[in-house]
Scaffold this motif. Structure first.
Motif, PDB file in Angstrom:
ATOM      1  N   ASP A 713      -3.641  -0.977   5.278  1.00 50.84           N
ATOM      2  CA  ASP A 713      -3.998   0.388   4.858  1.00 50.84           C
ATOM      3  C   ASP A 713      -5.424   0.722   5.262  1.00 50.84           C
ATOM      4  N   LEU A 714      -6.321  -0.273   5.092  1.00 44.28           N
ATOM      5  CA  LEU A 714      -7.725  -0.034   5.450  1.00 44.28           C
ATOM      6  C   LEU A 714      -7.876   0.192   6.947  1.00 44.28           C
ATOM      7  N   GLU A 715      -7.127  -0.586   7.744  1.00 45.38           N
ATOM      8  CA  GLU A 715      -7.202  -0.403   9.199  1.00 45.38           C
ATOM      9  C   GLU A 715      -6.713   0.992   9.599  1.00 45.38           C
ATOM     10  N   GLN A 716      -5.616   1.444   8.987  1.00 44.05           N
ATOM     11  CA  GLN A 716      -5.138   2.786   9.291  1.00 44.05           C
ATOM     12  C   GLN A 716      -6.139   3.833   8.821  1.00 44.05           C
ATOM     13  N   GLY A 717      -6.766   3.563   7.657  1.00 40.74           N
ATOM     14  CA  GLY A 717      -7.788   4.485   7.166  1.00 40.74           C
ATOM     15  C   GLY A 717      -8.954   4.603   8.118  1.00 40.74           C
ATOM     16  N   LEU A 718      -9.356   3.468   8.741  1.00 40.30           N
ATOM     17  CA  LEU A 718     -10.449   3.508   9.719  1.00 40.30           C
ATOM     18  C   LEU A 718     -10.052   4.341  10.938  1.00 40.30           C
ATOM     19  N   PHE A 727     -17.550   8.993   9.398  1.00 40.12           N
ATOM     20  CA  PHE A 727     -18.669   8.060   9.380  1.00 40.12           C
ATOM     21  C   PHE A 727     -19.982   8.828   9.488  1.00 40.12           C
ATOM     22  N   GLU A 728     -20.987   8.387   8.719  1.00 44.37           N
ATOM     23  CA  GLU A 728     -22.275   9.058   8.742  1.00 44.37           C
ATOM     24  C   GLU A 728     -23.389   8.044   8.529  1.00 44.37           C
ATOM     25  N   PRO A 729     -24.592   8.311   9.006  1.00 48.47           N
ATOM     26  CA  PRO A 729     -25.699   7.364   8.862  1.00 48.47           C
ATOM     27  C   PRO A 729     -26.536   7.652   7.611  1.00 48.47           C
ATOM     28  N   ARG A 750     -22.299   4.290   6.879  1.00 50.80           N
ATOM     29  CA  ARG A 750     -21.588   4.617   5.649  1.00 50.80           C
ATOM     30  C   ARG A 750     -20.299   5.354   6.024  1.00 50.80           C
ATOM     31  N   TRP A 751     -19.269   5.119   5.220  1.00 50.85           N
ATOM     32  CA  TRP A 751     -17.966   5.792   5.413  1.00 50.85           C
ATOM     33  C   TRP A 751     -17.715   6.675   4.204  1.00 50.85           C
ATOM     34  N   ARG A 752     -17.621   7.972   4.428  1.00 49.98           N
ATOM     35  CA  ARG A 752     -17.318   8.892   3.335  1.00 49.98           C
ATOM     36  C   ARG A 752     -15.807   8.985   3.200  1.00 49.98           C
ATOM     37  N   HIS A 753     -15.262   8.050   2.401  1.00 50.73           N
ATOM     38  CA  HIS A 753     -13.805   7.947   2.233  1.00 50.73           C
ATOM     39  C   HIS A 753     -13.298   9.114   1.399  1.00 50.73           C
ATOM     40  N   LEU A 758     -18.272   7.249  -0.979  1.00 52.26           N
ATOM     41  CA  LEU A 758     -19.135   6.673   0.049  1.00 52.26           C
ATOM     42  C   LEU A 758     -19.044   5.151   0.010  1.00 52.26           C
ATOM     43  N   LEU A 759     -18.601   4.540   1.141  1.00 50.55           N
ATOM     44  CA  LEU A 759     -18.405   3.091   1.217  1.00 50.55           C
ATOM     45  C   LEU A 759     -19.473   2.466   2.108  1.00 50.55           C
ATOM     46  N   ALA A 760     -19.979   1.282   1.664  1.00 50.70           N
ATOM     47  CA  ALA A 760     -20.929   0.508   2.466  1.00 50.70           C
ATOM     48  C   ALA A 760     -20.170  -0.352   3.462  1.00 50.70           C
ATOM     49  N   PRO A 761     -20.828  -0.855   4.520  1.00 50.69           N
ATOM     50  CA  PRO A 761     -20.133  -1.660   5.547  1.00 50.69           C
ATOM     51  C   PRO A 761     -19.409  -2.868   4.996  1.00 50.69           C
ATOM     52  N   GLY A 762     -19.908  -3.458   3.920  1.00 49.08           N
ATOM     53  CA  GLY A 762     -19.249  -4.638   3.374  1.00 49.08           C
ATOM     54  C   GLY A 762     -17.829  -4.391   2.938  1.00 49.08           C
TER      55      GLY A 762
END
Length: 961
Positions: A713-718, A727-729, A750-753, A758-762
């Motif tokens: 699911d996460l891969e499809q979300g990406l 994606f934003e800096p 950062r990913w604005r899901h 807002l998600l961090a790279p981890g």
């Protein structure tokens, strides 16, 4: 008593008045209002069909009269100029209008005239009702007459004349025509045309293209589908364009379209050449109503005529079909007789009887078709030089021995390859031309018929009949019948010959089969050995000799089938991977790697029982299929045995190598339906074992399944995030530790899901790396970060970008990065790229070359998370670095007391290295003043962390200046 002006009494005058107009005149004259401009209006259909006295009344007076009557009915105050004489509340109304200054009629005069006006209006209404009833009765009789005509036996011309008479009874219709419209051909057919003046009109039944009548009155009737009525001026005002006058000029003209389902089907027209004869609106409505019924009558009549025509045509067709059918029945009987004969001849070939009996049955069958008292079959020898007669039945001729091929009638048929019908005259002609020889003609016959027998395209014989006495002889039909029979006789002869040849061939075949059987047995034995060897090669790994993936999948499918039949027959799959095998291949070479894989295969084979299967799937991946009870106890026991088997080092190429393995276990139950599912789940468990530190095993469970689905699911979300540009800096400052001044900013992804915020790279970076999406994400991040930080860095600061190791594997990375800065008008000197130690050591020479090219373009490099990788302090000097960032794991211990000595020693070593190499040293993860003070005391000048600011958009840092 009031009197009228001439001295007559008002009552007497009113009694003689029989029309509303006379009553109105008496009223105005008696009251003296006529000279003052008074007027009277009345109607039996108020507010329509209003009549007045005097006749010419201004329009505003009529409007005032209508408004006054309406106000009075509504209970409102009416105009003082209007006196309502009579109002029945429905349609019969009479009123007098006296303008200002006009003497109003006296009360008595008004009362008497109102009573008389009511009476004459009622009389007029009754007369109108009687006229309507008479007109309705006449119309009803006309419609009945039209309907009777449609169902009568009258011919069409007589019917059309009758329709003309009916319309003439309803209105003046001396000049009358009916035209039908064909929309597909766009033509008019004037089926009826009578005109006392225009003698050059269209001929009845003639199709006239509508374009010929363009802009004529009939053309407008068809095109507009609306009635037209009046003289020339009135007609010209009723059509939307110019009028092309056709035919004789009439004083009045009335035409209506004939409509069906809203579509124009024709036109009905009457016209008058007599001055004073005018058509009314009522007559137009009446003609339009009658037109619909006339159209119905015409359609019924045409339909009936068309039906009678079809019936006549169909009767003729049936009669012809009947004649053809009788002929066909006769032909079919003849064909059935021929077919039965041919079937019998064909069946003869399958009978196990002598050739003589076969020929006799053929003769009998042909005799059922034609006269065959004298019959013979002649056959040509294989070399074509001799003619024999294996079967003959003849009343006169006795010489039927074999003969050399000459010029007899039989040879003539063989030579021409065609059926020949020869009578006495034809025989003489053939003798004259030399086609036959008199020496070979036996007893003369009146008629002789011979047909060739064919084998493929070659004539092999002749079947013939002849008649010595009959005058009837044979005809073309007999030729046709004997030809049909000859085809079947040829086939039967060929089958007879083939059967004999087959018998001989079978004898020879049996002998050869027996010889070949001996040879094949020897060949089969050799082939079985080769196939067994090939089967083993196909299903086994060439390097280790273990079964391969195909072999394993086959046995997994069998095990699943067994489990479906017996749920107690459980089994498990162990997915085994050699830890860090790539390091062995890269450092010692592939030959050493192959040697390691062989020894791994041997040791794994020692860990299982006889029924279990050890297979090599690919590279350093192995699998073990375990069957038996109980599970998962057996699976975990074997997994521990595999791990223990590699505690002892391997001896390869004179080296002692310590090798470990990781194991993923999938215990199979009833929810599995395919081998791929088992391999997939075991692979997930293996991946978990590697993540947990290698040299261990993991059992697949529902948690792993959910995690695997989460990864998908996460891969499809990406992928969706790339499409939606989510994606934003964010930027975190790099500062001087002594005064806190900002030197630059690190751009952080950062990913604005859309659901999780807002998600961090981890939260997603590992999946991005594994799926290969990290490159696309990085370049999208670079573009946004450089665009957002142009104003932020200005001319004295810089921004750092974190670069994935994958990008340094691309030869054009530096070219593409410089193109991006040029596209965004970003100064390369304000940019630094952060790389990890793993990136530097993956392909050192290539990385050094890329970093040098970037430095030449004024883009510097920074080493991120230093101290957590595999490099040593001695390797760093090889790379052109501007900055080294100390990992936060070494800074975190400085938050308490006493200071952690190991971290202190590492940081001091890094600071010394940076001073020696002239490289900036930045400490990451500074969150407290104690950490800042300690680092300053150790000589660290630069830092980064939450103490100086959390990551935020560029707009935040611009606003805080």
């Amino acid at each position: 008593m009031e009197v009228v002006p001439d001295g007559e009494s008002l009552a007497g005058a009113l009694l003689r008045a029989i029309t509303p107009e006379e009553v109105a005149r008496i009223l105005l004259e008696a009251g003296g209002a006529a000279a003052a401009g008074a007027s009277v209006a009345w109607s039996a259909h108020w507010p329509f069909s209003i009549e007045t006295f005097p006749p010419a009344v201004p329009g505003e007076v009529l409007r005032e009269l209508r408004d006054a009557v309406g106000d009075r009915r509504a209970g409102l105050v009416a105009s003082p100029n209007v006196h309502v004489m009579h109002d029945d509340g429905d349609a019969r109304v009479a009123a007098v209008h006296c303008p200002a200054g006009c003497p109003s009629p006296g009360h008595g005069v008004l009362a008497l005239t109102s009573l008389r006006m009511e009476e004459v209006l009622s009389i007029q209404h009754l007369q109108g009702t009687i006229e309507q009833l008479e007109q309705a009765e006449l119309l009803q009789r006309s419609l009945y007459a039209i309907a009777d005509m449609a169902g009568s036996d009258h011919e069409m011309p007589e019917m059309l004349r009758g329709l003309h008479r009916i319309v003439s009874e309803l209105m003046y219709a001396e000049n009358f025509y009916i035209a039908l419209y064909d929309s597909q051909r766009d033509t008019l057919n004037f089926i009826y045309f009578v005109d006392t003046v225009d003698t050059d009109g269209p001929q009845p039944g003639e199709d006239v293209p509508l374009s010929v009548l363009e802009r004529g009155l009939t053309w407008y009737l068809i095109r507009e589908g609306k009635p037209l009525m009046g003289n020339d001026d009135e007609l010209r005002a009723q059509v939307p364009g110019p009028v092309n006058w056709q035919g004789a000029d009439s004083s009045d003209w009335l035409g209506v379209p004939m409509l069906r389902d809203g579509k124009v089907r024709g036109a009905l027209v009457v016209q008058s050449y007599v001055e004073g004869t005018r058509y009314t609106v009522a007559e137009m409505s009446l003609l339009a109503f009658v037109a619909e019924h006339i159209l119905t009558a015409l359609e019924r009549k045409q339909g009936r005529d068309e039906l009678e025509r079809h019936v006549a045509e169909r009767t003729a067709q049936l009669a012809e079909a009947n004649r053809e059918l009788r002929h066909e029945v006769a032909e079919r009987k003849r064909g059935e007789r021929l077919q039965a004969t041919l079937y019998r001849i064909a069946a003869l070939a399958g009978l196990d009887e002598s050739r003589e009996h076969f020929y006799r049955h053929v003769h009998d069958s042909v005799g059922e078709l034609i006269n065959a008292r004298n019959f013979f079959i002649a056959l040509l020898s294989e070399d074509g030089e001799e003619v024999t007669f294996p079967y003959v039945r003849d009343e006169f001729e006795r010489n039927w021995g074999a003969r050399r091929r000459g010029r007899g009638l039989t040879e003539f048929v063989l030579r021409t390859g065609k059926a020949q019908l020869v009578d006495l005259e034809r025989s003489r002609e053939l003798l004259r031309t030399g086609d036959i020889d008199s020496a070979m003609v036996g007893t003369p016959t009146k008629v002789w018929l011979g047909v060739p027998l064919f084998d493929s395209n070659r004539a092999i014989g002749v079947v013939a009949v002849q008649d010595y006495e009959s005058d009837e002889g044979y005809d073309d039909r007999d030729v046709e019948l004997l030809t049909f029979a000859s085809h079947q006789i040829s086939s039967s002869l060929q089958r007879h010959r083939a059967a004999e040849q087959l018998r001989l061939a079978n004898v020879e075949l049996e002998r050869r089969v027996e010889e070949r059987t001996v040879e094949l047995r020897a060949e089969i034995a050799v082939r079985e050995q080769v196939e067994a060897k090939l089967q083993h090669q196909v299903m086994h790994d060439a390097l280790t000799g273990l079964p391969n993936r195909s072999y394993l999948r086959d046995h997994l499918d069998r095990a699943l089938s067994t489990l479906a039949r017996d749920p107690l027959k459980g089994f498990a799959l162990l997915y085994v991977d050699v830890d860090r095998f790539k390091v062995i291949n890269d450092s010692l070479g592939h030959l050493a790697g192959d040697a390691v894989l062989k020894q791994v295969a041997l040791r794994m084979g020692q860990c299982v029982r006889g029924p279990d299967i050890v297979s090599r799937l690919a590279g350093d991946e192995f699998a073990i299929l375990l069957q038996g009870e109980p599970m998962p106890e057996i699976a975990t026991k074997v997994a521990r045995r595999v791990l223990d088997a590699f505690e002892a080092p391997l001896e390869v190429s004179g080296r002692s190598l310590q090798v470990s393995t990781s194991v993923g276990i999938a215990v199979v139950d009833g929810h599995y339906t395919a081998a791929d599912q088992i391999l997939h789940d075991a692979d997930i468990a293996l991946y978990r074992a590697k993540q947990a530190g290698r040299s261990r095993f993991e059992l697949f469970d529902e948690v792993m399944q959910r995690n695997a689905m989460d990864v998908l699911d996460l891969e499809q979300g990406l992928r969706d995030a790339l499409v939606r540009d989510e994606f934003e800096p964010c930027f975190q400052p790099l500062v001087r530790l002594d005064d806190g001044s900002t030197l630059g900013y690190e751009a952080l992804l950062r990913w604005r899901h859309p659901q999780r915020g807002l998600l961090a790279p981890g939260d997603f970076l590992d999946v991005a790396e594994d799926s290969g999406l990290i490159e696309a994400i990085d370049w999208r991040m670079f573009h946004h970060a450089l665009a957002a930080s142009r104003e932020l860095v200005g001319t004295d600061r810089y921004v750092t970008l974190n670069v994935s190791p994958r990008l340094f594997q691309r030869e054009d990375f530096d070219v593409r990065m410089l193109a991006l800065t040029s596209e965004l008008d970003f100064d390369p000197a304000r940019l630094r790229l952060e790389v990890t130690e793993g990136t530097l050591l993956n392909d050192p020479e290539a990385v050094v070359a890329v970093l040098h090219r970037l430095r030449e373009a004024n883009i510097e490099a920074a080493l991120d998370d230093f101290g957590t990788g595999y490099s040593s302090l001695g390797h760093v000097h090889r790379f052109p670095l501007k900055m080294i960032k100390i990992d936060r794991s070494f800074v975190t211990p400085f938050a308490g007391s006493p200071i952690e000595m190991r971290s202190s020693a590492v940081i001091e070593a890094i600071l010394a290295l940076g001073k020696a190499l002239g490289v900036e040293i930045v400490a990451e993860g500074i969150e407290t003043e104690a950490q800042r003070t300690t680092l300053l005391g150790m000589g660290c000048e630069l830092g980064q962390g939450y103490l100086f600011g959390r990551p935020a958009p560029a707009s935040h840092w611009l606003a805080s200046r």
